[in-house]
Design an enzyme around this catalytic site. Structure first.
Site, mmCIF file in Angstrom:
data_model
loop_
_atom_site.group_PDB
_atom_site.id
_atom_site.type_symbol
_atom_site.label_atom_id
_atom_site.label_comp_id
_atom_site.label_asym_id
_atom_site.label_seq_id
_atom_site.Cartn_x
_atom_site.Cartn_y
_atom_site.Cartn_z
ATOM 1 N N SER A 238 0.838 -1.187 0.000
ATOM 2 C CA SER A 238 0.000 0.000 0.000
ATOM 3 C C SER A 238 0.881 1.248 0.000
ATOM 4 O O SER A 238 2.098 1.179 0.154
ATOM 5 C CB SER A 238 -0.934 -0.008 1.217
ATOM 6 O OG SER A 238 -1.847 1.071 1.152
ATOM 7 N N CYS A 239 0.233 2.404 -0.182
ATOM 8 C CA CYS A 239 0.960 3.689 -0.171
ATOM 9 C C CYS A 239 -0.092 4.792 -0.150
ATOM 10 O O CYS A 239 -1.143 4.634 0.465
ATOM 11 C CB CYS A 239 1.896 3.807 -1.376
ATOM 12 S SG CYS A 239 1.046 3.780 -2.969
ATOM 13 N N GLY A 240 0.176 5.912 -0.806
ATOM 14 C CA GLY A 240 -0.790 7.005 -0.825
ATOM 15 C C GLY A 240 -1.893 6.812 -1.846
ATOM 16 O O GLY A 240 -3.064 7.030 -1.570
ATOM 17 N N TRP A 267 -4.076 4.668 0.645
ATOM 18 C CA TRP A 267 -4.507 5.595 1.689
ATOM 19 C C TRP A 267 -5.492 6.641 1.165
ATOM 20 O O TRP A 267 -6.273 7.213 1.939
ATOM 21 C CB TRP A 267 -3.310 6.280 2.348
ATOM 22 C CG TRP A 267 -3.701 6.923 3.645
ATOM 23 C CD1 TRP A 267 -3.882 8.249 3.898
ATOM 24 C CD2 TRP A 267 -4.001 6.251 4.875
ATOM 25 N NE1 TRP A 267 -4.284 8.448 5.205
ATOM 26 C CE2 TRP A 267 -4.365 7.234 5.830
ATOM 27 C CE3 TRP A 267 -4.009 4.904 5.259
ATOM 28 C CZ2 TRP A 267 -4.714 6.918 7.129
ATOM 29 C CZ3 TRP A 267 -4.360 4.581 6.563
ATOM 30 C CH2 TRP A 267 -4.707 5.597 7.478
#
Length: 283
Positions: A238-240, A267
């Site tokens: 995952s990340c932004g 996110w």
């Protein structure tokens, strides 16, 4: 070690640049704070023969979330128009070194296309070594592409919430550590601060050497070990907004951990909904 399914060197690419079935893609994409124009950079200088892969345009424009993976029909249509299809070895790079190119590597993998590699060090390394660039786009010819979507390579918010609750996956977050612990604001307005409960922080730049090449498999294993990542578990990256998460996926692939998927909403989705739990501070 050059691997045309994960990562290749500038030396490898230059040696194969004139191969008739090689296709090169510039997949540059920048966060607003980076203040760079990827299309303008491509127009100014790109690796000979490279096509520009627009991550924002080749996406699911029906979604309110940024650059979600494109439906099969749209992906195939765009690739065909770019002259990318069956039987091609694809090399994807970006103008930052390694940042957004792995996202397109994942996009191809999601469509069942395995013959794709990220250029280690990207355009900066290519230029620093004095290799040739050009400023005119190629004239592509349509090429048929057959795809088979690999659903196991992507997770939705319900699946991630389930994994977070059960703790049966390693959830790996590529955002900078300050955002992970909830200390720094998110670049997208309106998002809460923090991380998915149970997630572990693997900042995207920690996967790279000083020259923006990816760390060796041994160094990557040491990095995962230091972060207490259990490589016996399946991983969710995952990340932004689903871009730098693919860097973790590529790193996992490089160390032989093949049981991974990418949380495409990332996110940008999790931080938006108040009914989803968040954690702050040290993981």
């Amino acid at each position: 070690m050059d691997d045309p399914k994960t990562l290749v060197s500038t030396e490898w690419l230059e040696a194969h640049l004139k191969d008739p079935d090689l296709r090169v893609l510039d997949a540059s994409w920048f966060l607003p704070a980076m203040n760079r124009d990827a299309k303008a950079g491509y127009a100014e200088a790109h690796i000979p023969g490279a096509r520009f892969f627009d991550i924002d345009e080749i996406s699911d424009n029906r979604s309110e979330l940024p650059h979600m993976a494109a439906p099969i029909e749209k992906f195939v249509s765009r690739m065909r128009a770019m002259g990318v299809g069956d039987g091609h070895q694809v090399v994807v790079y970006d103008q930052a070194g390694i940042f957004s190119a792995p996202r397109v590597w994942w996009n191809f993998r999601l469509m069942g296309k395995m013959d794709i590699a990220v250029l280690d060090g990207g355009l900066p390394k290519w230029i620093a070594e004095g290799r040739e660039t050009e400023d005119l786009p190629p004239m592509p010819r349509d090429r048929h592409m057959t795809v088979q979507r690999q659903a196991h390579l992507v997770k939705d918010v319900t699946q991630v919430a389930h994994a977070s609750k059960l703790g049966d996956h390693e959830i790996l977050d590529a955002r900078p550590y300050g955002r992970f612990i909830g200390q720094d604001d998110e670049p997208r307005p309106g998002l809460r601060k923090g991380h998915i409960p149970g997630a572990k922080s693997i900042p995207w730049d920690s996967l790279l050497n000083a020259d923006a090449t990816m760390k060796s498999p041994d160094d990557l294993r040491a990095l995962f070990a230091a972060a207490k990542v259990d490589l016996a578990k399946p991983a969710i990256c995952s990340c932004g907004s689903g871009v730098s998460a693919a860097m973790i996926a590529l790193a996992l692939e490089r160390v032989g951990h093949l049981n991974w998927s990418l949380y495409d909403g990332a996110w940008a989705e999790w931080g938006m909904y108040n009914d989803l739990r968040i954690a702050t501070g040290e993981a």
